[in-house]
Structures are given as C-alpha cells and as structure tokens.
Scaffold this active site. Structure first.
Site, PDB file in Angstrom:
ATOM      1  N   CYS A   1       3.382  -1.475  41.638  1.00  0.00           N
ATOM      2  CA  CYS A   1       3.029  -2.130  42.901  1.00  0.00           C
ATOM      3  C   CYS A   1       2.981  -3.643  42.773  1.00  0.00           C
ATOM      4  O   CYS A   1       2.184  -4.312  43.436  1.00  0.00           O
ATOM      5  CB  CYS A   1       1.691  -1.610  43.400  1.00  0.00           C
ATOM      6  SG  CYS A   1       1.668   0.180  43.633  1.00  0.00           S
TER       7      CYS A   1
ATOM      8  N   THR B   1      -3.562   2.728  49.171  1.00  0.00           N
ATOM      9  CA  THR B   1      -4.111   1.376  49.264  1.00  0.00           C
ATOM     10  C   THR B   1      -4.982   1.234  50.495  1.00  0.00           C
ATOM     11  O   THR B   1      -6.123   0.751  50.432  1.00  0.00           O
ATOM     12  CB  THR B   1      -2.977   0.328  49.289  1.00  0.00           C
ATOM     13  OG1 THR B   1      -2.299   0.346  48.035  1.00  0.00           O
ATOM     14  CG2 THR B   1      -3.533  -1.072  49.528  1.00  0.00           C
TER      15      THR B   1
END
Length: 382
Positions: free
Chosen positions: A325, A83
């Site tokens: 996620c 990320t």
C-alpha cells in the site's frame, strides 16, 4: 494482446503468484455472487420492487458476514475496504480517548490516528508480539479512557498478537480494543462477541473477494452508535453514507463463507519453502511466534529487498517486501525495525501463499530463490 498472451509471446511461463497478503486471487464463489448482484438494477435504499430486491441481497450479505464473524447484523457496517473500516472505528469510536497503537500496525492505522490525539506507541518483542507488560503499564498510566489498536495478524510476518490477553487487560482498564483483522479474517475462525474485541475491521479482497469492499464489526447491543466519517444519505444506519456497492458486498460475503467452509492448512507448504530459503542463507523473521500459516518473512543478509524482488520477478515469482500500500515503493520495514532486526529490515521479502497455491508453485519459488541467493541465473544491478 492480453497479459497472458503477451507473456507467452515473450517466452515467459505463467508467473507464480505468492503475494496473497497484498490481495488474494478471486474465489469462484465470489465471482458468481458478484455477477448475480450486478444484474440487479435497484438501489438498496429505494422502496419499490427493484429496490427491495437489491435490499434483500444487501441484508443477506450483512447477515452472513455478521453471523460468520460473531456480531449482531445491525453491527456490521459495510465500508470500501479495510483502511476505511479502521479509520472509521478510530474516528467514530475513539473520540475523547487517548490512543495506544502497536508499533507494527499497518499504515492504515498508524496514519489514521485522529489529529491532535494523545498517542502512545506500544513496543513489541523480538518475535513481533506486543509486550503485554508495557501494554498494562500504558493502560494504567492514566485514568483517562484509552483506545487500543492492535492487528490480529501482521501483514508482513503473519505474527499473531495474543488478542485474548490484550482484551482481558483492556476490559480491566475500561479501554476500547480495536482489532485490524484484515489479514486474519477468512484465514481463521473469528467471533467478535466471544473474543472481547470491541471493534474489528476486515477486507474482502484479502480473503478471495473483490477489491472495494470491507466491513467494520461492532460488539454489543445493536445498532451500536458510531459517528460517521461522512453522512451522505444516511445509509448503514447513518454510520456510513453512500449507496452500497452491492456486487462487491455480495462478493465479500461469498468469499468469507467459501474461505471458512473450505479451510486449507498452508503451513506445511510455507514451512517447506521457508526451510529451503534458510538453507540458502535467509533468516525467517518472526518464525518463533504463532503465525498465519500462509506467511513467511525472509531476510537475506547483505541483499537489499528491492534487488531480490526484481530478480525473483524476472524469474516469474510474484512476492513483495512489506505492505503493498505504498504506491509501489519498496521501503524499509517499520515492522522488522520494531522487532529490532537492524539491517534485516531493509533486506526482507514477504512470501504469502494464496488459497489456490500448488506444490509446483512452491517448487518454482524454491528453485528461483536458490538461484537468486547464489547470485546465479538472471543478473542485474542492485
């Protein structure tokens, strides 16, 4: 009582873990590298002997990752994971550019576009691959420079975008191509310099390394300038502040080497479980496109994904629906929606085989899936 003992006390057999795209099991080589690095006391930025020993391990890991992924060592920037690597690229390299972002990108990219940026969403075809004709039209629609974001392998379906063709179009139009290779790195050979990709993100725990480590790889002369998200003490050539977490970085490098040096073709096992699921009534989403060999997206018409997951979990099968996620939530798949699969977008589970999967694991899944699809065995409200 530990988790394994607790499960045995309850009469459960060991669960079958088939959720590698959420995180892979830790590879022994990565564990060993982490333990060795954890014994070092020094800060890699310190100039004394202890610091220099730590710096040597850090730079060895950097050289390894850079060499295996095809960039100059100083163009390997360590991050906390995929990320951060994606967001660092978008904010640090995309300034002043308009963004062209794939509809099926991970939320790390979809939500990482800088505030106020001009965004065009790139459509995919029914197989999940980007429409090259629409990409070319979007690139030529404006003379301003573009920043294109396309993942190499989709996290839900495993579908591979035609990155070589995308890179060719981007070069023709002077666009920057950033590739989220979080699912692909370690599962296929990659070379940033040869591919024409301008920047690439990877994550340690998706290749059998530890959580908490990733890297952003940059093509071109080194060190390539990159505006940091935070400056800190000027680490990573001033491109990513903060003391480098040496154990997880060493684990990332070891996992990448182990994955690439010991490749395993998981497609035959994936195909076997996929065929069995389809015989039980499932639809294999994206199966007509090139895919990662370990990934299957299986939709069961008329059955919500959440109910499927819960039944399989009670039968000792660990799979997921879409990305892992989303704070544990099971959501409607934007990926399958972009593929125009209608209600199937809320009825699909993802099966992703880990590096150490066994045939017996696939057998257990096939049996549990058949029971779940037939509505027999464990019963619970959906």
């Amino acid at each position: 009582m530990n988790e394994k003992t607790d499960d045995m006390a309850k009469g459960f057999s060991q669960p079958v873990y088939l959720d590698a795209n959420a995180t892979e099991p830790l590879r022994p080589a990565a564990r060993a590298a982490m333990l060795d690095a954890a014994e070092l006391t020094g800060n890699p930025s310190s100039v004394h002997q202890a610091g220099r020993r730590a710096r040597a391990v850090l730079e060895e890991a950097r050289n390894t990752v850079a060499r295996r992924l095809g960039v100059a060592p100083l163009n390997c920037v360590f991050t906390s994971g995929g990320t951060e690597a994606n967001v660092l690229a978008m904010h640090g390299l995309g300034q002043g550019r308009r963004f062209l972002v794939g509809r099926t990108e991970h939320d790390a990219v979809r939500k990482g576009v800088p505030d106020g940026a001009d965004v065009t969403w790139l459509e995919v075809d029914g197989s999940g691959q980007v429409r090259l004709d629409l990409l070319e039209a979007a690139l030529g629609a404006d003379d301003s420079p573009a920043f294109v974001c396309l993942m190499l392998a989709n996290n839900e379906t495993g579908v591979l975008h035609p990155v070589a063709e995308v890179a060719r179009l981007c070069r023709q139009h002077g666009a920057h191509l950033h590739v989220d290779a979080v699912q692909a790195a370690g599962r296929m050979e990659l070379n940033v310099e040869e591919s024409g990709v301008d920047s690439l993100a990877c994550s340690g725990h998706k290749m059998g390394g530890p959580k908490g480590a990733g890297a952003l790889l940059l093509r071109g002369p080194a060190p390539r300038p990159l505006a940091p998200l935070f400056e800190g003490g000027g680490q990573e050539q001033g491109r990513r502040g903060g003391t480098q977490p040496l154990p997880v970085i060493a684990g990332l490098a070891a996992a990448l080497c182990d994955a690439l040096d010991n490749p395993r073709d998981l497609a035959p096992l994936r195909n076997r479980l996929e065929q069995a699921a389809c015989a039980a009534g499932a639809v294999a989403c994206g199966a007509q496109a090139p895919r990662l060999g370990n990934t299957a997206s299986l939709a069961l018409p008329g059955r919500r994904a959440q109910g499927q997951l819960m039944r399989l979990d009670l039968d000792g099968i660990c799979v997921s629906a879409g990305s892992a996620c989303s704070s544990g939530k099971v959501a409607f798949s934007h990926v399958l929606d972009a593929m125009r699969l209608g209600d199937l977008a809320g009825q699909a589970i993802r099966v992703s085989l880990p590096w150490n999967v066994q045939e017996a694991d696939v057998d257990r899944f096939v049996q549990a899936y058949a029971r779940m699809a037939a509505g027999t065995g464990l019963v619970m409200a959906e």
